[in-house]
Design a protein around this motif. Structure first.
Motif, PDB file in Angstrom:
ATOM      1  N   ARG A 177       1.267  -1.191  -0.081  1.00  0.00           N
ATOM      2  CA  ARG A 177       0.229  -0.024  -0.155  1.00  0.00           C
ATOM      3  C   ARG A 177       0.752   0.923  -0.399  1.00  0.00           C
ATOM      4  O   ARG A 177       2.556   0.860   0.865  1.00  0.00           O
ATOM      5  CB  ARG A 177      -0.837  -0.059   1.351  1.00  0.00           C
ATOM      6  CG  ARG A 177      -1.395   1.080   1.536  1.00  0.00           C
ATOM      7  CD  ARG A 177      -2.875   0.779   2.663  1.00  0.00           C
ATOM      8  NE  ARG A 177      -4.270  -0.055   2.604  1.00  0.00           N
ATOM      9  CZ  ARG A 177      -4.510  -0.525   1.854  1.00  0.00           C
ATOM     10  NH1 ARG A 177      -5.175   0.952   0.890  1.00  0.00           N
ATOM     11  NH2 ARG A 177      -5.361  -1.312   1.636  1.00  0.00           N
ATOM     12  N   GLY A 178       0.168   2.118  -1.034  1.00  0.00           N
ATOM     13  CA  GLY A 178       1.462   3.392  -1.001  1.00  0.00           C
ATOM     14  C   GLY A 178       2.317   3.690  -2.095  1.00  0.00           C
ATOM     15  O   GLY A 178       3.144   4.505  -2.189  1.00  0.00           O
ATOM     16  N   LYS A 179       2.608   2.741  -3.029  1.00  0.00           N
ATOM     17  CA  LYS A 179       3.566   2.563  -3.788  1.00  0.00           C
ATOM     18  C   LYS A 179       3.061   1.787  -5.361  1.00  0.00           C
ATOM     19  O   LYS A 179       1.547   1.846  -4.913  1.00  0.00           O
ATOM     20  CB  LYS A 179       4.063   0.801  -3.746  1.00  0.00           C
ATOM     21  CG  LYS A 179       5.129   0.973  -2.634  1.00  0.00           C
ATOM     22  CD  LYS A 179       6.301  -0.207  -2.295  1.00  0.00           C
ATOM     23  CE  LYS A 179       7.225   0.036  -1.205  1.00  0.00           C
ATOM     24  NZ  LYS A 179       8.547  -0.856  -1.659  1.00  0.00           N
ATOM     25  N   LYS A 180       3.627   2.620  -6.214  1.00  0.00           N
ATOM     26  CA  LYS A 180       3.103   2.552  -7.198  1.00  0.00           C
ATOM     27  C   LYS A 180       3.592   1.000  -7.708  1.00  0.00           C
ATOM     28  O   LYS A 180       4.285   0.761  -8.088  1.00  0.00           O
ATOM     29  CB  LYS A 180       3.792   3.536  -8.488  1.00  0.00           C
ATOM     30  CG  LYS A 180       3.279   5.340  -7.910  1.00  0.00           C
ATOM     31  CD  LYS A 180       4.468   5.680  -8.856  1.00  0.00           C
ATOM     32  CE  LYS A 180       3.613   7.648  -8.359  1.00  0.00           C
ATOM     33  NZ  LYS A 180       4.966   8.194  -9.420  1.00  0.00           N
ATOM     34  N   ILE A 181       2.354   0.684  -7.991  1.00  0.00           N
ATOM     35  CA  ILE A 181       2.493  -0.750  -8.887  1.00  0.00           C
ATOM     36  C   ILE A 181       2.494  -0.760 -10.581  1.00  0.00           C
ATOM     37  O   ILE A 181       1.215  -0.671 -11.470  1.00  0.00           O
ATOM     38  CB  ILE A 181       1.308  -1.571  -8.302  1.00  0.00           C
ATOM     39  CG1 ILE A 181       1.972  -1.798  -6.677  1.00  0.00           C
ATOM     40  CG2 ILE A 181       1.627  -3.003  -8.811  1.00  0.00           C
ATOM     41  CD1 ILE A 181       0.486  -2.184  -6.093  1.00  0.00           C
ATOM     42  N   ILE A 182       3.443  -1.148 -11.037  1.00  0.00           N
ATOM     43  CA  ILE A 182       3.782  -1.807 -12.495  1.00  0.00           C
ATOM     44  C   ILE A 182       3.172  -2.810 -12.369  1.00  0.00           C
ATOM     45  O   ILE A 182       3.576  -4.076 -11.281  1.00  0.00           O
ATOM     46  CB  ILE A 182       4.689  -1.489 -13.542  1.00  0.00           C
ATOM     47  CG1 ILE A 182       5.800  -0.060 -12.640  1.00  0.00           C
ATOM     48  CG2 ILE A 182       5.217  -2.664 -14.729  1.00  0.00           C
ATOM     49  CD1 ILE A 182       7.009  -0.183 -12.778  1.00  0.00           C
ATOM     50  N   LEU A 183       1.547  -4.148 -13.312  1.00  0.00           N
ATOM     51  CA  LEU A 183       1.792  -5.456 -13.161  1.00  0.00           C
ATOM     52  C   LEU A 183       1.659  -5.108 -14.332  1.00  0.00           C
ATOM     53  O   LEU A 183       1.276  -4.748 -15.566  1.00  0.00           O
ATOM     54  CB  LEU A 183      -0.164  -5.030 -13.184  1.00  0.00           C
ATOM     55  CG  LEU A 183      -0.950  -6.510 -12.938  1.00  0.00           C
ATOM     56  CD1 LEU A 183      -0.122  -7.220 -11.518  1.00  0.00           C
ATOM     57  CD2 LEU A 183      -2.567  -6.492 -12.608  1.00  0.00           C
TER      58      LEU A 183
END
Length: 613
Positions: A177-183
């Protein structure tokens, strides 16, 4: 046929709980299709016996006999197409092929497989393509556009989760939570590009601890990805999940900042569509995809995402950093992506359109006549050519006496028989009631076409049916045909399905374009006399095909009764008694066989006469 009344059989080796785009595609189709769809997942292949797919013929045969579907669906051209062809040959059940990019590209590597693929497509009643790209490949194999229906995949199974707004609860997601997630989601193979993406982002992830890369999938490159994570020392910035349920996958989409899959397409290994881009769009996630093949249809550059060169690590990194640094661009692309996924790729609407087309290909409901219906008693002339068929002829005359239709004129044309046909028929006049008439004509032996022409010259009926000596008919056959013509006043003739021994010939609805390719209409059809052009006595074979083509060229049409109203008894000699499956005549290795050679030469004559070549 009414919607929801159809019965369909899907033969596929890929269906949930199997993972992958094909399985999800078929699942969404079945869930939203208005009608009964039975799933048969095998066994389709033997392990130690060749051809392995022959196992599937026996499996499909058992299911078809039990389910009695109106239509068979198959998910792969090869090898499932072999099975569909066999089932059509033995049961006359039409089939639909569902195709995707890789499916139509792989046979290109083998001339043998390419020939069979084209033959299977030629005999399908419809071909469903998962994209315009796939449809384009089908065009190169000679499939006409009107025989293709583009049925886009859709991520409808994630829509409820995407719109529910529930906060994700798994521990790993909470930790991020709070991080930018590349999926990235997809099979871990070179074409999908996860390994290239990881190599491109390794240094960036080290320097930006607020960014985390999540890769979901399994495949041949899984171990290489694991090694690269270890070598680049980015374990804290990358998570590899090799197995995830759909419910959890939806949660990952909902927390993703952007979706990345830098695909590449090099024939025959191509990305025919890219369902995961639609799934990301349903969750409002902007996407980055490798341009080329079917991906270009899903990802519109600058509309719902960015299209890049999937082989360039610099381009991959540039696109990722651009989206991560521009929140307004992400929101715009994500919003437009959701709209596009819910409209263009709306599985419910797309399947509904597909169903509309499927139901037009099914036979009309079986004939039904209420007791109140009064059939106009137009005189029907039944013309029977006979040559040395005394025994069969007497039996078929018994069948005609049992007909429920009252106004019949029976004309037997003895084509110079050498048995005692004439003597056997001497007593036939006494067996017919006054409301029917019976004529016997003897001619020199010139063949069935000449005998039929002689018969019609002596006929009085406004309706004519050409009957063979080896036919056993249902008692209501002629009555049903007359009634059908009455209900279709613009039709020139009516025909039905029939049995030849054990084999059922379904025939199918009248289609002038299909008629130009093959004769699927039986000689034993009821015609309005004014449409009959006469049999071409110069043709040794295909005289009936010539008749139907001539009528069609003059604007006449036919009507099909989807019931087997008569049966032909196999007998020795020429004619249908030596019937062979149609693919035998197309098999190039048999062209020197006299029967095949004669067939091909006669077919060529008819096609030349009607300018079909």
């Amino acid at each position: 046929m009414n919607r929801h009344d159809g019965k369909f059989l899907l033969l596929t080796p890929e269906y949930p709980p199997d993972k992958g785009g094909v399985a999800e595609y078929l699942y969404s189709l079945v869930q939203h299709f208005p009608g009964e769809v039975r799933i048969a997942r095998g066994p389709f292949f033997w392990k130690w016996f060749w051809p392995q797919w022959l196992c599937g013929v026996f499996t499909a045969w058992r299911v078809v006999r039990e389910a009695r579907p109106h239509m068979v669906w198959i998910s792969h051209i090869l090898p499932m197409g072999y099975i569909a062809l066999a089932i059509k040959c033995f049961t006359r059940t039409p089939y639909v092929v569902f195709t995707h990019g890789l499916d139509v590209c792989l046979p290109e590597e083998s001339k043998w497989k390419r020939w069979w693929m084209r033959y299977i497509l030629k005999h399908a009643v419809l071909i469903a393509a998962n994209s315009e790209f796939t449809a384009g490949i089908l065009h190169t194999h000679g499939v006409q556009e009107k025989r293709i229906h583009i049925l886009y995949p859709g991520g409808q199974m994630f829509e409820d989760a995407a719109q529910s707004g529930r906060a994700p609860t798994p521990t790993l997601i909470e930790k991020l939570r709070g991080k930018k997630i590349i999926l990235s989601v997809g099979r871990l193979i070179s074409r999908k590009g996860q390994l290239r993406a990881l190599a491109a982002l390794a240094l960036f992830l080290k320097d930006n601890q607020d960014v985390h890369y999540v890769i979901i999938g399994d495949g041949s490159e899984a171990e290489a990805i694991t090694r690269l994570i270890k070598e680049k020392k980015i374990k804290s910035s990358v998570t590899l999940l090799r197995s995830v349920q759909n419910s959890e996958l939806s949660l990952w989409y909902s927390v993703a900042t952007l979706f990345l899959l830098p695909t590449v397409s090099h024939a025959p290994d191509v990305e025919g569509f890219g369902l995961v881009f639609v799934e990301a769009g349903l969750h409002g996630v902007p996407v980055i995809g490798g341009k080329g093949a079917g991906v270009d249809e899903v990802v519109r550059d600058g509309v719902n995402g960015l299209l890049i060169d999937g082989e360039s690590e610099d381009t991959i990194l540039g696109a990722v950093t651009r989206l991560l640094s521009d929140g307004s661009l992400r929101r715009r692309l994500g919003g437009q992506g959701r709209t596009r996924a819910q409209t263009v790729f709306n599985v419910k609407e797309n399947v509904a359109q597909f169903a509309d087309r499927i139901y037009t290909l099914l036979p009309p409901p079986p004939f039904h006549r209420s007791p109140e219906d009064a059939i106009r008693q137009a005189l029907v002339s039944v013309i029977i050519p006979a040559y040395n068929h005394k025994k069969e002829l007497l039996h078929t005359l018994d069948t005609l006496r049992a007909q429920t239709y009252g106004s019949l004129e029976i004309i037997v044309v003895d084509d110079g028989s050498k048995d005692d046909t004439q003597a056997a028929l001497a007593e036939e006049h006494n067996k017919w009631q006054n409301r029917r008439s019976f004529k016997y004509i003897r001619t020199e032996h010139e063949g069935a076409p000449a005998a039929r022409n002689a018969g019609i010259k002596n006929a009085r009926g406004t309706l004519v049916i050409f009957w063979d000596a080896d036919i056993t008919a249902e008692p209501e056959m002629i009555e049903k045909m007359v009634y059908t013509l009455k209900e279709n006043p613009s039709a020139a003739f009516v025909y039905s399905s029939f049995y030849f021994g054990w084999k059922k010939f379904m025939c199918g609805p009248f289609d002038a374009e299909r008629l130009k390719q093959t004769n699927y209409i039986t000689t034993t059809s009821l015609l309005r006399r004014e449409f009959f052009p006469g049999f071409d006595q110069s043709l040794a074979r295909f005289q009936d095909w010539d008749v139907w083509l001539t009528i069609a060229e003059r604007g006449g049409t036919g009507v099909w009764i989807p019931e087997a109203l008569f049966r032909v008894k196999p007998r020795g000699g020429a004619g249908m008694s030596v019937w062979l499956p149609s693919f035998v005549y197309d098999f190039s290795l048999l062209t020197n066989w006299k029967r095949v050679k004669d067939y091909q030469e006669a077919r060529a004559r008819v096609m030349t006469k009607h300018h079909l070549v």
